[in-house]
Design an enzyme around this catalytic site. Structure first.
Site, PDB file in Angstrom:
ATOM      1  N   GLY A  86      34.976  52.680  21.655  1.00  0.00           N
ATOM      2  CA  GLY A  86      34.157  51.860  22.195  1.00  0.00           C
ATOM      3  C   GLY A  86      33.994  50.586  21.626  1.00  0.00           C
ATOM      4  O   GLY A  86      32.832  49.894  21.423  1.00  0.00           O
ATOM      5  N   TYR A 136      23.710  44.241  31.742  1.00  0.00           N
ATOM      6  CA  TYR A 136      24.653  44.582  32.957  1.00  0.00           C
ATOM      7  C   TYR A 136      23.958  44.498  34.249  1.00  0.00           C
ATOM      8  O   TYR A 136      24.469  43.990  35.161  1.00  0.00           O
ATOM      9  CB  TYR A 136      25.186  45.806  32.695  1.00  0.00           C
ATOM     10  CG  TYR A 136      25.818  45.690  31.066  1.00  0.00           C
ATOM     11  CD1 TYR A 136      26.504  44.942  30.443  1.00  0.00           C
ATOM     12  CD2 TYR A 136      25.886  46.918  30.176  1.00  0.00           C
ATOM     13  CE1 TYR A 136      26.848  44.708  29.157  1.00  0.00           C
ATOM     14  CE2 TYR A 136      25.939  46.967  29.012  1.00  0.00           C
ATOM     15  CZ  TYR A 136      26.559  45.887  28.439  1.00  0.00           C
ATOM     16  OH  TYR A 136      27.125  45.981  26.907  1.00  0.00           O
ATOM     17  N   HIS A 149      23.523  45.324  26.568  1.00  0.00           N
ATOM     18  CA  HIS A 149      22.838  46.459  26.846  1.00  0.00           C
ATOM     19  C   HIS A 149      22.821  46.788  28.455  1.00  0.00           C
ATOM     20  O   HIS A 149      22.899  45.910  29.043  1.00  0.00           O
ATOM     21  CB  HIS A 149      21.383  46.551  26.028  1.00  0.00           C
ATOM     22  CG  HIS A 149      21.622  46.721  24.578  1.00  0.00           C
ATOM     23  ND1 HIS A 149      22.123  47.773  24.063  1.00  0.00           N
ATOM     24  CD2 HIS A 149      21.393  45.550  23.504  1.00  0.00           C
ATOM     25  CE1 HIS A 149      22.230  47.511  22.504  1.00  0.00           C
ATOM     26  NE2 HIS A 149      21.690  46.310  22.517  1.00  0.00           N
ATOM     27  N   ASP A 158      24.792  52.266  31.258  1.00  0.00           N
ATOM     28  CA  ASP A 158      25.303  52.963  30.112  1.00  0.00           C
ATOM     29  C   ASP A 158      25.999  54.356  30.245  1.00  0.00           C
ATOM     30  O   ASP A 158      27.158  54.453  30.192  1.00  0.00           O
ATOM     31  CB  ASP A 158      24.330  53.031  29.201  1.00  0.00           C
ATOM     32  CG  ASP A 158      24.084  51.787  28.305  1.00  0.00           C
ATOM     33  OD1 ASP A 158      24.434  50.955  28.441  1.00  0.00           O
ATOM     34  OD2 ASP A 158      22.745  52.079  27.570  1.00  0.00           O
ATOM     35  N   ARG A 191      43.199  45.649  15.646  1.00  0.00           N
ATOM     36  CA  ARG A 191      43.188  45.088  14.315  1.00  0.00           C
ATOM     37  C   ARG A 191      43.270  46.316  13.162  1.00  0.00           C
ATOM     38  O   ARG A 191      43.875  46.034  11.906  1.00  0.00           O
ATOM     39  CB  ARG A 191      42.014  44.274  13.885  1.00  0.00           C
ATOM     40  CG  ARG A 191      42.028  43.350  12.812  1.00  0.00           C
ATOM     41  CD  ARG A 191      40.912  42.388  12.904  1.00  0.00           C
ATOM     42  NE  ARG A 191      39.501  42.894  12.980  1.00  0.00           N
ATOM     43  CZ  ARG A 191      38.748  42.710  14.083  1.00  0.00           C
ATOM     44  NH1 ARG A 191      39.287  42.201  14.989  1.00  0.00           N
ATOM     45  NH2 ARG A 191      37.480  42.984  14.161  1.00  0.00           N
TER      46      ARG A 191
END
Length: 250
Positions: free
Chosen positions: A61, A108, A104, A134, A69
């Site tokens: 996540g 959305y 958060h 979420d 990376r």
């Protein structure tokens, strides 16, 4: 949590110093083991990759580009285990002008227009807990994608990336409302005035004599008729829900 509930053997990778507190206090951590790995070290990445070689699924996540990376992006994992399913969870997606922004649940809901569905009579929208974006648009959508990809992987031997963005999941969850809008059964410009968002007396909550609330939801005509009968009222004409349906639409 959901995958563990379904019987998966889930191992969570925690940052050093965080595992004990999370396992004790975090209810969503049920049904999983956890280990602490420092992913900023070569030894930590190699430990993670040894788990990847035995796993059906890995999911992360982080913000876009962070896993690559650190050295455990999709290409690195597929090189070690071609059949693995690689899951990704973000708020805004892997690309685009907002992809690296924080966000958060409420953000959305707002951007997708779903927050309007929590509004009544033009008043300020309610602020729901983090269930819709979420957990629903994010976690549940990712879990469904991962399970589906595992079925494919076991049949083909080839893994794939499952990329879930919470903003996309929320938009998908509003499909029913937009479908009814296209049918003429929902007015998006009048929140709180539609048949199941507070605009109908037969789909609402009411204060009771003991200052609590009762939820009433007899939408279908046969259930509406029972409610009218039990309340000792007179049913005048058809159930109101019938008038919201355009001709020829089921």
């Amino acid at each position: 949590m959901l995958l563990g509930d379904l019987g998966a053997d889930v191992i969570r990778i925690d940052r050093p110093g965080t595992r004990a507190a999370r396992a004790r206090d975090y209810a969503l951590a049920r049904n999983r083991r956890s280990i602490e790995i420092d992913l900023k070290t070569d030894r930590g990445i190699e430990t993670l990759m040894s788990l990847v070689e035995q796993a059906d699924v890995i999911f992360e996540g982080f913000r876009p580009g962070v896993a690559e990376r650190l050295g455990f992006g999709p290409d690195a994992c597929f090189a070690r285990r071609p059949s693995i399913v690689y899951g990704r969870m973000t708020g805004w997606g892997q690309t685009g002008p907002m992809s690296n922004m924080a966000g958060h649940d409420l953000n959305y809901l707002s951007l997708t227009g779903a927050l309007t569905l929590f509004q009544r009579d033009g008043s300020q929208p309610a602020t729901p807990p983090g269930f819709v974006a979420d957990l629903g648009g994010g976690g549940l959508m990712l879990a469904l994608g991962l399970v589906s990809a595992v079925v494919s992987s076991r049949a083909t031997g080839t893994g794939q990336v499952v990329d879930a963005a919470m903003v996309d999941g929320v938009a998908s969850l509003t499909t029913l409302v937009h479908s009814m809008s296209a049918q003429g059964r929902w007015d998006l410009d009048r929140p709180g005035q539609n048949f199941c968002d507070g605009g109908a007396p037969y789909y609402d909550s009411y204060v009771t004599s003991d200052d609590k609330y009762i939820a009433v939801a007899p939408i279908e005509p046969q259930f509406y008729a029972v409610m009218v009968e039990l309340l000792g009222l007179t049913l005048s004409g058809a159930c109101p829900i019938e008038t919201t349906r355009p001709t020829g639409t089921s």
